[in-house]
Design an enzyme around this catalytic site. Structure first.
Site, PDB file in Angstrom:
ATOM      1  N   ASP A  13     -15.529 -40.405   1.915  1.00  0.00           N
ATOM      2  CA  ASP A  13     -14.149 -40.864   2.175  1.00  0.00           C
ATOM      3  C   ASP A  13     -13.178 -39.981   1.408  1.00  0.00           C
ATOM      4  OD1 ASP A  13     -11.908 -42.508   2.854  1.00  0.00           O
ATOM      5  OD2 ASP A  13     -11.868 -43.234   0.562  1.00  0.00           O
ATOM      6  N   SER A  14     -12.161 -39.836   2.015  1.00  0.00           N
ATOM      7  CA  SER A  14     -11.191 -39.048   1.245  1.00  0.00           C
ATOM      8  C   SER A  14     -11.083 -39.263  -0.423  1.00  0.00           C
ATOM      9  CB  SER A  14      -9.850 -39.188   2.002  1.00  0.00           C
ATOM     10  OG  SER A  14      -9.181 -40.447   1.809  1.00  0.00           O
ATOM     11  N   CYS A  76     -13.767 -43.131   5.888  1.00  0.00           N
ATOM     12  CA  CYS A  76     -12.528 -42.453   6.222  1.00  0.00           C
ATOM     13  C   CYS A  76     -11.737 -42.806   7.440  1.00  0.00           C
ATOM     14  CB  CYS A  76     -12.304 -41.162   5.423  1.00  0.00           C
ATOM     15  SG  CYS A  76     -10.581 -40.727   5.485  1.00  0.00           S
ATOM     16  N   GLU A 156      -4.334 -50.087  -5.280  1.00  0.00           N
ATOM     17  CA  GLU A 156      -4.510 -49.481  -6.657  1.00  0.00           C
ATOM     18  C   GLU A 156      -4.043 -49.932  -7.957  1.00  0.00           C
ATOM     19  OE1 GLU A 156      -4.561 -45.092  -5.594  1.00  0.00           O
ATOM     20  OE2 GLU A 156      -6.009 -45.619  -3.897  1.00  0.00           O
ATOM     21  N   CYS A 188      -8.188 -49.631   7.094  1.00  0.00           N
ATOM     22  CA  CYS A 188      -8.103 -48.723   6.009  1.00  0.00           C
ATOM     23  C   CYS A 188      -9.105 -49.230   5.027  1.00  0.00           C
ATOM     24  CB  CYS A 188      -6.654 -48.956   5.681  1.00  0.00           C
ATOM     25  SG  CYS A 188      -6.408 -48.034   4.058  1.00  0.00           S
ATOM     26  N   HIS A 190      -8.891 -49.619   1.823  1.00  0.00           N
ATOM     27  CA  HIS A 190      -8.257 -50.282   1.011  1.00  0.00           C
ATOM     28  C   HIS A 190      -8.086 -51.703   1.240  1.00  0.00           C
ATOM     29  CE1 HIS A 190      -7.662 -46.354  -0.949  1.00  0.00           C
ATOM     30  NE2 HIS A 190      -7.117 -46.907  -1.891  1.00  0.00           N
TER      31      HIS A 190
END
Lengths: 269, 269
Positions: A13-14, A76, A156, A188, A190
């Protein structure tokens, strides 16, 4: 063949968001060795040009191939949208799965589906990658997309169920209530962190939430089983990052859903 | 000397947030030529290691020096905190100003000040850069800091005065009401966009809001005037970026407060 069975699965992933994919893979395939690469020095990819994303993704692909992975999972969404074909070509015989195809397959396989909702970053939504992927299976399905740029920073910050998270989700999701979507793809890495709160925001309780992380984990299990490559004696998790950002451990463990040891910083490019 | 008078001012940031500094400099010094560099390919710096930030900052410093700037303004708080000394050394005779020193000087110069509030990114707050800078002037001043990670994405989404922005600011700022701070430094390039809404959130109407962008613009004006280097015939603005991200123009113009032409993408490193 025995060697390949015991080879690790490569996931990248990024950044660290893809650890939600690693979590889903560990849950679905607890006896597999996993190598994770998070490009924390160059995250986020979503705001970068497609050309830049492709060159980064190929560097990571070669990093994983050198470590003898038996399968590559693109965690990603930005990479899945812009560089999948290049990675498949670079990987040769090694199978490559990506979160977009996995989430899409899951959505279109649900019965009587004619309208799918997708939420993702601005980059993923602008790329139309989910629309294209869904329409490749069934061009009659209506796709309604919504970019949700605030959700990644909220995840985050750990604000995944407070008033700001709720209010933000209402801004992004309320229009889906009248739209008639039957499923909503969390497009996504997240977003799985909001999986419990999203059904509280959506008034329509029949909307099926599709977690791309779980979808790709299931696809990986099916594929390895088909190829006779399921490992029965592994279970190691190794994490490589290109930089060790602040709060890394706290965030990584939140996304991975368990404690994390032995993180190694490597330089690419 | 005439040549140096007509030389441009160099301003740089990890991304486009520093355009709020460029805006303040254009407002304060409309006859100066300005070269702006935004490292959009490698933004954000705040999550990167100090070593990485320093090497990026020096690359940009050399880029600006090669273009003959007469002054360098560090618009990025992360760079101001981690790489100021290295940049001063690399710049030789060319004066270097930074947002942290400028904001600090402004705060400590206010009358009867004994308690300063600072908001910034997690990296800026963790670096203690504002505390150190304030205490270098007056070690008796109390400094209360608050990291506000959600404000940058809110500014980029354009949610600068809606319910989510208000609620987020309440989460971050409410504790300042009881703290007795006399000023609040906006210690991040993105935060000037919230300058109008922050006084509505703070119950104490006497708290002075210190905008680091305006502070550094005033410092630059004073310094150039002292050196006899004020330009009277310029006014050009040139913008260089290391990548052209999505929504770049929309965001850049929001931060710069005016239209933006002639952006050039250059590769560093």
């Amino acid at each position: 063949m025995q060697d390949l069975k015991n080879a690790p699965i490569g996931i990248f992933d990024s950044g660290i968001g893809g650890l939600t994919v690693a979590k889903a893979v560990i849950d679905a395939l607890p006896n597999e060795d996993i190598i994770y690469f998070g490009d924390t020095a160059r995250v986020p990819y979503g705001i970068k040009s497609e050309e830049t994303v492709r060159s980064y993704a190929l560097e990571i692909t070669h990093f994983l191939l050198k470590r003898g992975v038996k399968m590559i999972l693109i965690a990603c969404n930005t990479v899945s949208a812009s560089a999948k074909e290049e990675i498949i070509q670079a990987a040769g015989d090694i199978p490559v799965l990506d979160v977009i195809t996995a989430g899409t397959k899951n959505a279109v396989s649900l019965p009587k589906h004619n309208h799918v909702g997708v939420i993702g970053t601005l980059a993923t939504v602008n790329s139309q990658a989910y629309s294209k992927s869904i329409h490749a299976y069934d061009p009659t399905i209506t796709v309604t997309q919504q970019a949700c740029p605030i959700l990644v920073p909220l995840a985050e910050e750990g604000w995944i169920d407070n008033d700001v998270a709720l209010q933000t989700l209402h801004h992004y999701l309320d229009h889906f209530d009248e739209s008639g979507i039957q499923s909503l793809i969390l497009g996504c890495t997240h977003y799985p962190l909001f999986k419990d709160i999203i059904p509280k925001v959506l008034k329509d309780g029949n909307i099926e939430i599709i977690d791309s992380a779980e979808s790709i984990a299931e696809s990986a299990k099916t594929k390895l089983s088909e190829l006779g490559l399921l490992n029965e004696s592994g279970g190691e998790f190794r994490c490589y990052v290109s930089d060790r950002p602040q709060r890394f451990h706290e965030l990584a463990e939140r996304f991975l859903g368990r404690s994390l040891n032995g993180v190694e910083v490597v330089s690419l490019g």
